[in-house]
Motif scaffolding. Sequence first.
Motif, PDB file in Angstrom:
ATOM      1  N   LEU A  93      57.262   5.822  31.634  1.00 35.20           N
ATOM      2  CA  LEU A  93      56.627   7.138  31.722  1.00 35.20           C
ATOM      3  C   LEU A  93      57.666   8.257  31.693  1.00 35.20           C
ATOM      4  N   GLU A  94      57.315   9.341  31.036  1.00 36.56           N
ATOM      5  CA  GLU A  94      58.165  10.519  30.976  1.00 36.56           C
ATOM      6  C   GLU A  94      57.597  11.608  31.882  1.00 36.56           C
ATOM      7  N   ALA A  95      58.310  12.718  31.978  1.00 37.78           N
ATOM      8  CA  ALA A  95      57.845  13.837  32.793  1.00 37.78           C
ATOM      9  C   ALA A  95      56.483  14.304  32.283  1.00 37.78           C
ATOM     10  N   GLY A  96      55.593  14.619  33.222  1.00 37.09           N
ATOM     11  CA  GLY A  96      54.241  15.055  32.866  1.00 37.09           C
ATOM     12  C   GLY A  96      53.227  14.467  33.824  1.00 37.09           C
ATOM     13  N   THR A  97      51.958  14.711  33.537  1.00 34.63           N
ATOM     14  CA  THR A  97      50.863  14.220  34.371  1.00 34.63           C
ATOM     15  C   THR A  97      50.272  12.958  33.762  1.00 34.63           C
ATOM     16  N   HIS A  98      50.035  11.951  34.602  1.00 29.46           N
ATOM     17  CA  HIS A  98      49.565  10.655  34.121  1.00 29.46           C
ATOM     18  C   HIS A  98      48.418  10.155  35.002  1.00 29.46           C
ATOM     19  N   ARG A  99      47.473   9.442  34.389  1.00 31.86           N
ATOM     20  CA  ARG A  99      46.405   8.758  35.120  1.00 31.86           C
ATOM     21  C   ARG A  99      46.696   7.264  35.053  1.00 31.86           C
ATOM     22  N   LEU A 100      46.903   6.650  36.203  1.00 29.73           N
ATOM     23  CA  LEU A 100      47.401   5.275  36.252  1.00 29.73           C
ATOM     24  C   LEU A 100      46.489   4.383  37.086  1.00 29.73           C
ATOM     25  N   ASP A 101      46.449   3.096  36.695  1.00 35.12           N
ATOM     26  CA  ASP A 101      45.664   2.098  37.431  1.00 35.12           C
ATOM     27  C   ASP A 101      46.431   1.616  38.661  1.00 35.12           C
ATOM     28  N   VAL A 102      45.701   1.380  39.731  1.00 36.63           N
ATOM     29  CA  VAL A 102      46.249   0.706  40.908  1.00 36.63           C
ATOM     30  C   VAL A 102      45.971  -0.784  40.755  1.00 36.63           C
ATOM     31  N   GLN A 103      46.995  -1.608  40.866  1.00 39.47           N
ATOM     32  CA  GLN A 103      46.857  -3.054  40.714  1.00 39.47           C
ATOM     33  C   GLN A 103      46.949  -3.712  42.093  1.00 39.47           C
ATOM     34  N   VAL A 104      45.971  -4.566  42.400  1.00 42.06           N
ATOM     35  CA  VAL A 104      45.964  -5.279  43.681  1.00 42.06           C
ATOM     36  C   VAL A 104      46.312  -6.742  43.431  1.00 42.06           C
ATOM     37  N   GLN A 105      47.334  -7.222  44.120  1.00 41.12           N
ATOM     38  CA  GLN A 105      47.755  -8.617  44.021  1.00 41.12           C
ATOM     39  C   GLN A 105      47.542  -9.300  45.369  1.00 41.12           C
ATOM     40  N   ILE A 106      46.870 -10.455  45.340  1.00 38.87           N
ATOM     41  CA  ILE A 106      46.536 -11.182  46.576  1.00 38.87           C
ATOM     42  C   ILE A 106      47.220 -12.541  46.538  1.00 38.87           C
ATOM     43  N   ASN A 107      48.091 -12.773  47.517  1.00 41.05           N
ATOM     44  CA  ASN A 107      48.849 -14.030  47.579  1.00 41.05           C
ATOM     45  C   ASN A 107      48.210 -14.994  48.578  1.00 41.05           C
ATOM     46  N   ALA A 108      46.910 -15.180  48.433  1.00 38.38           N
ATOM     47  CA  ALA A 108      46.185 -16.120  49.282  1.00 38.38           C
ATOM     48  C   ALA A 108      44.991 -16.636  48.490  1.00 38.38           C
ATOM     49  N   PRO A 118      41.814   4.052  46.296  1.00 37.38           N
ATOM     50  CA  PRO A 118      41.440   4.439  44.935  1.00 37.38           C
ATOM     51  C   PRO A 118      41.794   3.362  43.917  1.00 37.38           C
ATOM     52  N   GLU A 119      41.058   3.350  42.793  1.00 36.14           N
ATOM     53  CA  GLU A 119      41.367   2.426  41.709  1.00 36.14           C
ATOM     54  C   GLU A 119      42.341   3.041  40.702  1.00 36.14           C
ATOM     55  N   LYS A 120      42.381   4.393  40.652  1.00 34.55           N
ATOM     56  CA  LYS A 120      43.278   5.103  39.738  1.00 34.55           C
ATOM     57  C   LYS A 120      43.943   6.255  40.480  1.00 34.55           C
ATOM     58  N   LEU A 121      45.113   6.639  40.003  1.00 40.20           N
ATOM     59  CA  LEU A 121      45.850   7.758  40.575  1.00 40.20           C
ATOM     60  C   LEU A 121      46.198   8.760  39.479  1.00 40.20           C
ATOM     61  N   ASP A 122      46.087  10.030  39.809  1.00 44.19           N
ATOM     62  CA  ASP A 122      46.600  11.101  38.956  1.00 44.19           C
ATOM     63  C   ASP A 122      47.885  11.610  39.599  1.00 44.19           C
ATOM     64  N   LEU A 123      48.993  11.454  38.922  1.00 46.47           N
ATOM     65  CA  LEU A 123      50.255  11.918  39.488  1.00 46.47           C
ATOM     66  C   LEU A 123      51.098  12.608  38.426  1.00 46.47           C
ATOM     67  N   THR A 124      51.954  13.502  38.908  1.00 42.40           N
ATOM     68  CA  THR A 124      52.828  14.266  38.019  1.00 42.40           C
ATOM     69  C   THR A 124      54.271  13.883  38.275  1.00 42.40           C
ATOM     70  N   LEU A 125      54.988  13.568  37.218  1.00 43.19           N
ATOM     71  CA  LEU A 125      56.412  13.262  37.295  1.00 43.19           C
ATOM     72  C   LEU A 125      57.214  14.466  36.814  1.00 43.19           C
ATOM     73  N   GLU A 126      58.195  14.858  37.614  1.00 42.44           N
ATOM     74  CA  GLU A 126      59.065  15.974  37.258  1.00 42.44           C
ATOM     75  C   GLU A 126      60.502  15.472  37.140  1.00 42.44           C
ATOM     76  N   THR A 127      61.291  16.190  36.355  1.00 41.49           N
ATOM     77  CA  THR A 127      62.708  15.857  36.230  1.00 41.49           C
ATOM     78  C   THR A 127      63.410  16.087  37.568  1.00 41.49           C
ATOM     79  N   LEU A 128      64.185  15.114  37.997  1.00 39.22           N
ATOM     80  CA  LEU A 128      64.938  15.220  39.251  1.00 39.22           C
ATOM     81  C   LEU A 128      66.284  15.888  38.972  1.00 39.22           C
TER      82      LEU A 128
END
Length: 205
Positions: A93-108, A118-128
């Motif tokens: 992913l590059e700088a900008g706003t993204h809609r991403l899936d949340v993945q659930v892993q179960i080790n049982a 939530p099942e999805k997240l809206d997040l913004t990545l900025e240059t550090l």
Amino acid sequence: MLHWLTTNLRTFMLAFALALAVWVSAVTAADPDETRLLPNSVPIEFISQDPGLIIKGQVPRQVQITLRAPRSVWDKLTTEKDAIHALVDLSGLEAGTHRLDVQVQINARPVRLISFSPEKLDLTLETLVTRSFPLELTLTGEPAIGYQAGDPILNPAEVIISGAQPLVNQVAHLSLSLDISGSRQDIQTTLPIKALDDKGNLVTG
């Protein structure tokens, strides 16, 4: 012999099916399936993030999960820290706003995932970015009569800050304030640093 087996095969199959049904029923009665909401939310792990980027603003950091599992498996789900993971993959992913899936892993096992939020997240990545600023100390008040304030010594005298580029670009200087009212001896203390813009407003985040 072959004729006898052919004749009785149906009977054998029926007997096996009945025995299996009885066994499953007994196991289920002894260790019934239960559908529950996990008592503790699961923290979200952000993986494969570009080190040159930073997540801007507030985004959900935990997931509420509902599962169905045998009662004996629930003991593992609620006591073992590594039993469940919630992941958000930031690779590529590059700088900008993204809609991403949340993945659930179960080790049982056996466990059925019923729902999570939530099942999805809206997040913004900025240059550090990273910048260095000298510290600016402001003294307030007056020492006790007969005393005077010497030149302050700051350690460190310069501070490095890092953060999202738009925020760091707002910072004009780093300010400290020390009240010396009524002081009669040397002062050695730790002071909070404030990042201020060119109008003297506090820059947060």
